[in-house]
Design a protein around this motif. Sequence first.
Motif, PDB file in Angstrom:
ATOM      1  N   PRO A 299       0.831  -1.208   0.000  1.00  0.00           N
ATOM      2  CA  PRO A 299       0.000   0.000   0.000  1.00  0.00           C
ATOM      3  C   PRO A 299       0.855   1.244   0.000  1.00  0.00           C
ATOM      4  CG  PRO A 299       0.143  -0.874   2.196  1.00  0.00           C
ATOM      5  CD  PRO A 299       0.857  -1.860   1.314  1.00  0.00           C
ATOM      6  N   SER A 300       0.279   2.329  -0.525  1.00  0.00           N
ATOM      7  CA  SER A 300       1.029   3.587  -0.558  1.00  0.00           C
ATOM      8  C   SER A 300       1.004   4.263   0.807  1.00  0.00           C
ATOM      9  CB  SER A 300       0.424   4.518  -1.601  1.00  0.00           C
ATOM     10  OG  SER A 300      -0.943   4.746  -1.315  1.00  0.00           O
ATOM     11  N   TYR A 301       0.067   3.885   1.647  1.00  0.00           N
ATOM     12  CA  TYR A 301      -0.141   4.612   2.895  1.00  0.00           C
ATOM     13  C   TYR A 301      -0.386   3.623   4.025  1.00  0.00           C
ATOM     14  CZ  TYR A 301      -2.447   7.674   6.267  1.00  0.00           C
ATOM     15  OH  TYR A 301      -2.781   8.364   7.383  1.00  0.00           O
ATOM     16  N   LEU A 302       0.382   3.753   5.087  1.00  0.00           N
ATOM     17  CA  LEU A 302       0.203   2.929   6.289  1.00  0.00           C
ATOM     18  C   LEU A 302       0.081   3.862   7.479  1.00  0.00           C
ATOM     19  CD1 LEU A 302       2.933   0.123   6.324  1.00  0.00           C
ATOM     20  CD2 LEU A 302       0.465  -0.231   6.371  1.00  0.00           C
ATOM     21  N   GLU A 303      -0.818   3.552   8.373  1.00  0.00           N
ATOM     22  CA  GLU A 303      -0.941   4.374   9.573  1.00  0.00           C
ATOM     23  C   GLU A 303      -1.036   3.464  10.788  1.00  0.00           C
ATOM     24  OE1 GLU A 303      -3.783   7.673   9.443  1.00  0.00           O
ATOM     25  OE2 GLU A 303      -4.411   7.059  11.438  1.00  0.00           O
ATOM     26  N   GLN A 304      -0.354   3.865  11.852  1.00  0.00           N
ATOM     27  CA  GLN A 304      -0.420   3.039  13.056  1.00  0.00           C
ATOM     28  C   GLN A 304      -1.814   3.107  13.665  1.00  0.00           C
ATOM     29  OE1 GLN A 304       1.445   3.375  17.333  1.00  0.00           O
ATOM     30  NE2 GLN A 304       3.111   3.028  15.904  1.00  0.00           N
ATOM     31  N   LEU A 305      -2.345   1.947  14.013  1.00  0.00           N
ATOM     32  CA  LEU A 305      -3.692   1.870  14.580  1.00  0.00           C
ATOM     33  C   LEU A 305      -3.652   1.825  16.099  1.00  0.00           C
ATOM     34  CD1 LEU A 305      -6.789   1.366  14.038  1.00  0.00           C
ATOM     35  CD2 LEU A 305      -6.247  -1.066  14.241  1.00  0.00           C
TER      36      LEU A 305
END
Lengths: 231, 231
Positions: A73-79
Amino acid sequence: MTQTGIRLAVSTVIFSLRRHGGDTRPTVVLPLVRRTRDPHEGRWALPGGWLGAEENLEVAASRTLRETTDLSPSYLEQLYAFGDADRSPSRVVSIVYWALVREDISRTASPHNVAWFDATALPRLAFDHNQIVEYALWRLRNKVGYSRIAHGLLDDEFSLAELREVYEAILDRRLDPANFRRQVENSGTLIPTEAFRTGSHRPARLYRYNHDVELADRGPLPHRVFLKEPS
Amino acid sequence: MTQTGIRLAVSTVIFSLRRHGGDTRPTVVLPLVRRTRDPHEGRWALPGGWLGAEENLEVAASRTLRETTDLSPSYLEQLYAFGDADRSPSRVVSIVYWALVREDISRTASPHNVAWFDATALPRLAFDHNQIVEYALWRLRNKVGYSRIAHGLLDDEFSLAELREVYEAILDRRLDPANFRRQVENSGTLIPTEAFRTGSHRPARLYRYNHDVELADRGPLPHRVFLKEPS
């Protein structure tokens, strides 16, 4: 001080959209990996793996996602970090990321032990992964209201009907087309293009996101992870 | 698979308000602990410690906060996991919580190696703790807009002027009193009481939060941590 027996894993909840058969309305789906060893052998689990000794968290999330599902993916965010002492037979703290991929990418062939599931109709998963998905869905639904997060599920250019379908799939309810159009037009986040979607319906103007609009949800962290430029 | 050399710590950013000397407007402050050993001996750092082998994350955050600062907040929320490989000489992933305490509690005597600092005027802290505080402040500022988070800094009953001062301290800017009153009255989150604050000014009606209003920011996690009932 020494610290024995606690291991660190990373996992990723990566959402996409899927149109099933004759139903043209998309639903939110995510890929799961069938476990081939204990604990929970045979159960489905989130893609993930162990954090490497020299590896940054988001790099580990990206690597383990690629190794298990072939997705980048182009975008990862910490959950969230899930760390209850009893969530696994051995002590494992999982730092979970979340991401979005477009439908055309999620439709490419997956490794044989990976399958895509409707996010709201999951089997019993390994460990606390049902709870993790529930939390990721909650975050996605909250976030779609005040950010351009839906962009991660769309092409660069899209019609307002396509954008509304993404919102409807995420929120799991129908939206009034006229109200929706008015709200997004008033938001200043979309730019009309000169292109139109043609097909069986009336031609629909295509829009793109206005990247000059500062979004409130990015935060000040330098590691806000764009592994690649958003495509 | 074995995993060597990665240790897990928890730290807490705990904000309070402080009125300095003749200035009656409060500012946002937080407690820091002076490090007594390397790395970064002598530098100020966030209160925290190592995760115990059998300990849940939020329990560890609460315990280490109490051990280092004597503080026991009623509400802890996970902020973020900081895990860059180079953030410490040895490999440490820190799972950071944040919390709020009222001014009267934060004014009680602190252990001798603890001091309270203005959140926006910190010295250079140990490790990446400046970055962590910056992120926690950003979260606080975002959150105050759509939740009853300010409650954590107030008594059970408060005047609208006192509530506005909390918002002004967090947002670091002045708010128009009439606009502020209209907004909170329209929000449905406050209940007027029959009590008044008296003193040098005109008596001001006291309000309390309406706990029947469901807030959007709580999330579905069962471990959303109320260690004690909010006081």
